[in-house]
Design a protein around this motif. Structure first.
Motif: not given
Ligand code: PMP
Length: 283
Positions: A50-57
């Motif tokens: 989920n942190r990877l997804m947040d960083s991507a966003k």
């Protein structure tokens, strides 16, 4: 080390070639995650992905996979490599296109890579380490787990050159975080750590530790502290996926308190090892 996940497919390392115009290679235009594996089981898998997804966003990068797909791929990779104790490194770049600073005009497929590395579990009781303080020279979006790590690299190199384990960065006299870790102090029984703002990476280990504090009546505050407060603290510790919870007993050549790991740090190490066991079984 065995297989590599390259854009959703399992490949052997020699079959994976990085294009010289991959934006991760040229600009550090991408993000990454490091996830710990104990006993062949993934620790805090969902939080990391989920942190990877947040960083991507935050860098307007479209992830070609869902959280569930990434978690499944990671499991497949661990099984394929027969990894017992180690890490999974994964990164996503903005893909390959002719070099220009702005985002590619035409849709470009991001490049997703993941591979494993063995790392033994060193047990719950870790000896204290040495730190060195340094100016935090990084940009103001440290909450993004970006591939751009030059500031962190220069800080860590300073630690190595001072025969220390970690560089403790500070901005205007306030401690932000380590070069690849979060830092906390204990003062009169209360744990203090920098709030999860744009000035730090909100470590998964940090978040797990704060939950353990809450569940075990260890008071904590998410407030910035000064270098002076840290030098005079009862205990100093740092956290990351690699070091888990580890005491810092000496900073800039000066002992913290009596120069021994403190009692609350030891309790947190024990609680953290129990959490590992709860999620991944006895290591
Ligand atoms: N801050 C920085 C700058 C880091 O590189 C890391 C390690 N990824 C951390 C904090 C700790 O994060 P985590 O506990 O998720 O490993």
């Amino acid at each position: 080390m065995g297989k590599i996940i390259y854009n959703g497919e399992l490949k052997t390392r020699s079959d994976v070639k990085v294009d010289i115009e991959d934006r991760g290679y040229q600009f550090g235009d991408g993000i990454y995650e490091v996830i710990r594996v104990y006993n062949g089981e993934v620790f805090a898998s969902n939080m990391h992905v989920n942190r990877l997804m947040d960083s991507a966003k935050m860098i307007q990068l479209k992830v070609p996979l869902t959280v569930a797909e990434i978690e499944a791929l990671v499991k497949e990779l661990i099984a394929e490599d027969k990894l017992r104790n180690g890490i999974v490194y994964m990164q996503l770049t903005r893909g390959v296109c002719s070099r220009t600073h702005a985002f590619p005009i035409n849709e470009v497929e991001p490049v997703f890579v993941a591979y494993t590395k063995e790392m033994p579990y060193t047990g719950k009781v870790k000896p204290g380490v040495k730190g060195v303080t340094t100016d935090d020279i990084r940009w103001l979006r440290c909450n993004i787990k970006s591939l751009n790590l030059l500031g962190n690299i220069l800080a860590k190199q300073q630690a190595v050159e001072a025969s220390c384990d970690e560089a403790i960065q500070h901005r205007d006299g306030k401690v932000t975080e380590g070069s690849s870790s979060n830092v906390a102090i204990m003062v009169n029984g209360t744990l203090k750590t920098h709030p999860a703002t744009n000035l730090i990476l909100n470590g998964i280990t940090r978040q797990v530790m704060l939950k353990l504090c809450a569940d075990n009546d260890i008071p904590y505050v998410e407030e910035a502290f000064t270098v002076e407060e840290m030098m005079a603290a009862d205990e100093v510790l740092y956290t990351s996926t690699s070091v888990e919870v580890t005491p810092i007993i000496n900073i800039d050549g000066q002992s913290i308190a009596n120069g021994e790991p403190g009692p609350i740090t030891k309790s947190l190490q024990k609680l953290f090892s129990e959490e590992i066991e709860r999620q991944c079984g006895a290591v």
